[in-house]
Scaffold this motif. Structure first.
Motif, PDB file in Angstrom:
ATOM      1  N   UNK A   1      10.194 -29.211   3.434  1.00  0.00           N
ATOM      2  CA  UNK A   1       9.081 -29.916   4.083  1.00  0.00           C
ATOM      3  C   UNK A   1       7.897 -29.001   4.369  1.00  0.00           C
ATOM      4  N   UNK A   2       8.140 -27.696   4.346  1.00  0.00           N
ATOM      5  CA  UNK A   2       7.092 -26.749   4.697  1.00  0.00           C
ATOM      6  C   UNK A   2       6.476 -26.109   3.456  1.00  0.00           C
ATOM      7  N   UNK A   3       5.170 -25.936   3.428  1.00  0.00           N
ATOM      8  CA  UNK A   3       4.538 -25.203   2.321  1.00  0.00           C
ATOM      9  C   UNK A   3       5.032 -23.759   2.289  1.00  0.00           C
TER      10      UNK A   3
ATOM     11  N   UNK B   1       5.805 -17.199   8.596  1.00  0.00           N
ATOM     12  CA  UNK B   1       6.880 -17.102   9.585  1.00  0.00           C
ATOM     13  C   UNK B   1       7.735 -15.861   9.353  1.00  0.00           C
ATOM     14  N   UNK B   2       7.981 -15.551   8.078  1.00  0.00           N
ATOM     15  CA  UNK B   2       8.848 -14.419   7.731  1.00  0.00           C
ATOM     16  C   UNK B   2       8.103 -13.082   7.728  1.00  0.00           C
ATOM     17  N   UNK B   3       6.779 -13.137   7.786  1.00  0.00           N
ATOM     18  CA  UNK B   3       6.001 -11.902   7.776  1.00  0.00           C
ATOM     19  C   UNK B   3       5.892 -11.271   6.407  1.00  0.00           C
ATOM     20  N   UNK B   4       5.871 -12.109   5.355  1.00  0.00           N
ATOM     21  CA  UNK B   4       5.760 -11.618   3.981  1.00  0.00           C
ATOM     22  C   UNK B   4       4.689 -12.427   3.260  1.00  0.00           C
ATOM     23  N   UNK B   5       4.358 -12.005   2.043  1.00  0.00           N
ATOM     24  CA  UNK B   5       3.365 -12.756   1.262  1.00  0.00           C
ATOM     25  C   UNK B   5       4.036 -13.927   0.551  1.00  0.00           C
ATOM     26  N   UNK B   6       3.277 -14.975   0.218  1.00  0.00           N
ATOM     27  CA  UNK B   6       3.836 -16.094  -0.544  1.00  0.00           C
ATOM     28  C   UNK B   6       4.412 -15.648  -1.883  1.00  0.00           C
ATOM     29  N   UNK B   7       3.788 -14.631  -2.494  1.00  0.00           N
ATOM     30  CA  UNK B   7       4.262 -14.136  -3.780  1.00  0.00           C
ATOM     31  C   UNK B   7       5.650 -13.497  -3.645  1.00  0.00           C
ATOM     32  N   UNK B   8       5.826 -12.734  -2.569  1.00  0.00           N
ATOM     33  CA  UNK B   8       7.129 -12.102  -2.349  1.00  0.00           C
ATOM     34  C   UNK B   8       8.182 -13.157  -2.019  1.00  0.00           C
ATOM     35  N   UNK B   9       7.783 -14.170  -1.273  1.00  0.00           N
ATOM     36  CA  UNK B   9       8.708 -15.269  -0.975  1.00  0.00           C
ATOM     37  C   UNK B   9       9.142 -15.956  -2.258  1.00  0.00           C
TER      38      UNK B   9
END
Length: 205
Positions: free
Chosen positions: A177-179, A186-194
């Motif tokens: 449900x979350x972008x 929230x995790x303190x990382x970049x979207x690319x790393x996620x």
């Protein structure tokens, strides 16, 4: 008037909150009526603020449906998400609410969100009229403190992958449900790393 007839006077919109309380401590009819009288429903549209930095947090929020986030924007404009809350969760800036001080945090709606709110004054009234709610909310505060400690410990001692796995466990109902940008914040990382972490987990499954 019979108990069945009395229960009919309780609006259906308050039912999720009454069910929540009932699982902690059984409520009598008078206590159910107090909850009905003191908690007020409110709908927040997607992206609408529930609380803005600089304002005093005046409401304790129980989420009936939808999703809220609590976050801080730093001096560089970066967003740091402290907490998400969806159905049957609570979300408020507890420090601002109880100390009556301006909030350093924001709360907004990530989806159209229905909440049941109780004001600071009405919460104190609830404690006076039905002391068992003092115990209920003490448990809520204790649980919130424990969760905060666990999150702090994760942030200083866990790898990004471990934090992501913990997020999947704790917020499984929100993963889809979350972008990705919200989860990464929230995790303190970049979207690319996620994205790389997700691909890695997908290959393992």
């Amino acid at each position: 008037m019979s108990t069945m007839e009395d229960n009919k006077n309780i609006p259906s919109q308050i039912a999720p909150l009454l069910d929540y309380f009932q699982k902690m401590i059984p409520l009598n009819l008078e206590e159910k009526q107090l909850v009905t009288d003191l908690f007020k429903p409110r709908l927040y549209r997607k992206r609408q603020y529930v609380l803005q930095e600089g304002d005093v947090c005046n409401q304790f929020n129980f989420i009936v449906r939808g999703c809220l986030r609590m976050y801080k924007v730093d001096a560089k404009g970066n967003t740091h998400i402290l907490q998400f809350a969806a159905e049957n969760w609570w979300l408020s800036n507890i420090g601002s609410f109880h100390e009556r001080q301006p909030s350093e945090l924001n709360i907004d709606a990530l989806e159209d969100t229905m909440v049941l709110q109780i004001s600071h004054a009405n919460l104190l009234l609830l404690y006076t009229k039905a002391p068992k709610f003092d115990r209920i909310f003490r448990v809520l505060m204790e649980n919130s403190f424990v969760s905060l400690q666990k999150r702090l410990l994760q942030n200083i001692s866990s790898t990004a992958e471990e934090r992501y796995l913990a997020f999947q466990d704790n917020y499984a109902h929100l993963t889809n449900r979350l972008p990705q940008t919200q989860i990464a914040s929230f995790l303190g990382i970049t979207p690319e790393f996620l994205s790389r972490l997700r691909n890695k987990q997908a290959k393992k499954s």
